[in-house]
Structures are given as structure tokens and as C-alpha cells.
Scaffold this motif. Structure first.
Motif, PDB file in Angstrom:
ATOM      1  N   TYR A  11       0.842  -1.205   0.000  1.00 24.81           N
ATOM      2  CA  TYR A  11       0.000   0.000   0.000  1.00 24.81           C
ATOM      3  C   TYR A  11       0.875   1.253   0.000  1.00 24.81           C
ATOM      4  O   TYR A  11       0.634   2.204  -0.767  1.00 24.81           O
ATOM      5  N   ASN A  12       1.901   1.267   0.837  1.00 27.71           N
ATOM      6  CA  ASN A  12       2.784   2.429   0.920  1.00 27.71           C
ATOM      7  C   ASN A  12       3.554   2.666  -0.375  1.00 27.71           C
ATOM      8  O   ASN A  12       3.939   3.807  -0.681  1.00 27.71           O
ATOM      9  N   ASP A  49      -4.929  -0.209  -3.133  1.00 24.23           N
ATOM     10  CA  ASP A  49      -5.871   0.834  -2.726  1.00 24.23           C
ATOM     11  C   ASP A  49      -7.008   0.171  -1.947  1.00 24.23           C
ATOM     12  O   ASP A  49      -7.697  -0.709  -2.470  1.00 24.23           O
ATOM     13  N   SER A  80      -9.528   1.915  -0.527  1.00 28.75           N
ATOM     14  CA  SER A  80     -10.564   2.927  -0.325  1.00 28.75           C
ATOM     15  C   SER A  80     -11.988   2.409  -0.534  1.00 28.75           C
ATOM     16  O   SER A  80     -12.944   2.997  -0.020  1.00 28.75           O
ATOM     17  N   HIS A 116      -6.838  -2.526  14.021  1.00 26.42           N
ATOM     18  CA  HIS A 116      -6.424  -1.143  13.758  1.00 26.42           C
ATOM     19  C   HIS A 116      -4.905  -1.007  13.860  1.00 26.42           C
ATOM     20  O   HIS A 116      -4.285  -0.311  13.051  1.00 26.42           O
ATOM     21  N   ASP A 154      -5.186   1.161  10.551  1.00 24.49           N
ATOM     22  CA  ASP A 154      -4.656   2.506  10.758  1.00 24.49           C
ATOM     23  C   ASP A 154      -3.529   2.851   9.794  1.00 24.49           C
ATOM     24  O   ASP A 154      -3.094   4.008   9.734  1.00 24.49           O
ATOM     25  N   SER A 155      -3.062   1.865   9.032  1.00 22.36           N
ATOM     26  CA  SER A 155      -1.924   2.083   8.128  1.00 22.36           C
ATOM     27  C   SER A 155      -2.310   2.080   6.655  1.00 22.36           C
ATOM     28  O   SER A 155      -1.443   2.221   5.794  1.00 22.36           O
ATOM     29  N   VAL A 156      -3.604   1.907   6.361  1.00 23.50           N
ATOM     30  CA  VAL A 156      -4.070   1.925   4.973  1.00 23.50           C
ATOM     31  C   VAL A 156      -5.274   2.861   4.872  1.00 23.50           C
ATOM     32  O   VAL A 156      -5.770   3.372   5.878  1.00 23.50           O
ATOM     33  N   ASN A 157      -5.753   3.068   3.653  1.00 21.35           N
ATOM     34  CA  ASN A 157      -6.799   4.072   3.425  1.00 21.35           C
ATOM     35  C   ASN A 157      -8.210   3.480   3.402  1.00 21.35           C
ATOM     36  O   ASN A 157      -9.050   3.878   2.603  1.00 21.35           O
ATOM     37  N   ILE A 158      -8.474   2.546   4.292  1.00 20.21           N
ATOM     38  CA  ILE A 158      -9.813   1.975   4.361  1.00 20.21           C
ATOM     39  C   ILE A 158     -10.706   2.887   5.197  1.00 20.21           C
ATOM     40  O   ILE A 158     -10.339   3.270   6.314  1.00 20.21           O
ATOM     41  N   PRO A 159     -11.874   3.286   4.692  1.00 14.29           N
ATOM     42  CA  PRO A 159     -12.778   4.135   5.467  1.00 14.29           C
ATOM     43  C   PRO A 159     -13.313   3.395   6.683  1.00 14.29           C
ATOM     44  O   PRO A 159     -13.624   2.191   6.614  1.00 14.29           O
TER      45      PRO A 159
END
Length: 254
Positions: free
Chosen positions: A51-52, A57, A59, A85, A90-95
Motif C-alpha cells: 500500500y505504501n 488501494d 478505499s 487497527h 490505521d496504516s491503509v486508506n480503508i474508510p
């Protein structure tokens, strides 16, 4: 069933992360069933790394977790919500709205189990379910017993499971005695299942689950009836299976 032998835990984690990342890329709004414990930590770490790098993605990804201790708040460091988390969310862009975990503080077991089943149904089911396996063959918190519990339920943890989890708590007495868990039906309705296992302590459970009789005394054995199961395990976890079956670079297909 396809079985892949990993060289070590890091190789296991990369192989498992590859399978999950392929699901994310093929279906950006996939529903992922996620697991906790020691086994998936390396897999989640690898997903975060990709992801980084911009390769993944999250999202649109939706998640449903296998289980949660009853009686623990989501911000309790020993809860599975806290674990997820810390090790992934907390480290990826999941809503946050896309994350689903049983509510450990709901005292009404019937109410919470019905709510969680409705969540899974409203999501349209699980595309890929990640599983670990206990030394007694449990998947999620579906413990050995006389029958396969179908959908989300509240389970009394066995002494074996309490002992195994005591290392995460200050003392054995602090380990919760009850947990909410997806049932066998929830798991088996997933379109695909990925099971990961590491270490010799899992060898007997692995053999019994995939080459023994299908019985609720070994909950993992039900996976023999699923038509899309991938197993990624190291040599120690596969030791008893390897005595009877050769696993090539392309994986063993049963």
C-alpha cells in the motif's frame, strides 16, 4: 484445495499477501473476511508495505472480522478491534465505515449475532475469507463440539483456547471466557478461503482438517467441502501432510 508450502514465515506471509492483493486488484470493492492472532501479522505487514508503495488501494474495500471477545471494548489493547487497527486498518486508506467487527460490549448475544449476520448478508457475502487454525482445529472461535454452529454465535472458550491466548494477557484469569464468532455457515459461504498456518504445533490440526474425517470435533475439517480453498503453510505445519503427499512448486491440488 490447493496447498502451497512456504520456506518460512516471511515467505508464507508474502504468498498469503499476494493472494489477498490479487483479490483487491481484481475487485476494488471486495468484501474481505479477516482474522487475528499471530499468523496473519506478517501478511498484514506485507499488505501495508505494498500500500505504501502505491500498489494497493483499500478505499473501496469492505471488511468483516471473524470474531471478537465478549466484554472487551474496541479500544482495549487485547480486543481484536484494537489488533486490527494496530496491524492493518490505521496504516491503509480503508474508510472506518467499511470496517465491521462484532461488538464485544453488546451483552445481548442474540441481538449482536443477528446484527452481525445482517451485516454480512447486506454486504452480499464474503469474497475472500482469511483463516488461521487453532491447535485443536478451531477456525474463528468455532471450537470442537458435537455440531457445526451455522451463523454468528456466542461461544464459551475452551481451556485449550484460553491457555493459548493467555500469553497476550497479564494473567490467564484476564482472558475472556466468551467470544462472538462467525459460524461455519458464514465461513463456508465465502466465495474463496485462504488458510495460513505456521509451526509444528499446527501440524496435527492441519492433517486432521484436510485429510481426516469431516467432523465437528475438528471444525477445520469442514473446509474439505468448500470448492475454493487455498492453504499456505510452512514445512513445520505441513509436516504430517508431507509424509504422504508431495507438494510441487505449483502447489498440491486435492
Amino acid at each position: 484445495m490447493r496447498v502451497y508450502k512456504a520456506k518460512d514465515y516471511n515467505d508464507l506471509s508474502r504468498k498469503a499477501a499476494n493472494i489477498i492483493s490479487a483479490q483487491i486488484i481484481m475487485k476494488p470493492d471486495a468484501v474481505l473476511g479477516l482474522a487475528t492472532g499471530e499468523s496473519p501479522i506478517g501478511t498484514y505487514k506485507q499488505l501495508i508495505e505494498w500500500y505504501n508503495k502505491g500498489d494497493l488501494d483499500f478505499s473501496e474495500i469492505r471488511t468483516v472480522n471473524l470474531d471478537e471477545y465478549k466484554g472487551l471494548a474496541a479500544d482495549n489493547p487485547q480486543s481484536y478491534a484494537y489488533y486490527m487497527h494496530t496491524n492493518l486498518f490505521d496504516s491503509v486508506n480503508i474508510p472506518a465505515v467499511n470496517i465491521n467487527i462484532p461488538n464485544g460490549l453488546e451483552d445481548d448475544s442474540v441481538k449482536e449475532c443477528m446484527r452481525y449476520d445482517n451485516v454480512i448478508h447486506q454486504l452480499g457475502g464474503i469474497d475472500l475469507q482469511l483463516l488461521g487454525i487453532g491447535g485443536n482445529g478451531h477456525i474463528g472461535f468455532n471450537e470442537p463440539g458435537n455440531n457445526f454452529n451455522k451463523e454468528t454465535h456466542c461461544v464459551t472458550l475452551t481451556d485449550n483456547t484460553i491457555d493459548a491466548n493467555a500469553r497476550f494477557f497479564a494473567s490467564r484469569d484476564e482472558v475472556p471466557r466468551y467470544a462472538y464468532t462467525m459460524g461455519i455457515k458464514n465461513i463456508m459461504q465465502a466465495k474463496s478461503i485462504l488458510l495460513i498456518a505456521s509451526g509444528e504445533a499446527k501440524a496435527q490440526a492441519m492433517y486432521d482438517s484436510f485429510y481426516g474425517p469431516i467432523t465437528p470435533n475438528v471444525p477445520g475439517s469442514i473446509l474439505q467441502l468448500h470448492n475454493n480453498v487455498t492453504v499456505v503453510a510452512d514445512e513445520a505445519a505441513l509436516a504430517l501432510i508431507l509424509k504422504e503427499h508431495e507438494i510441487t512448486s505449483g502447489g498440491l491440488i486435492k
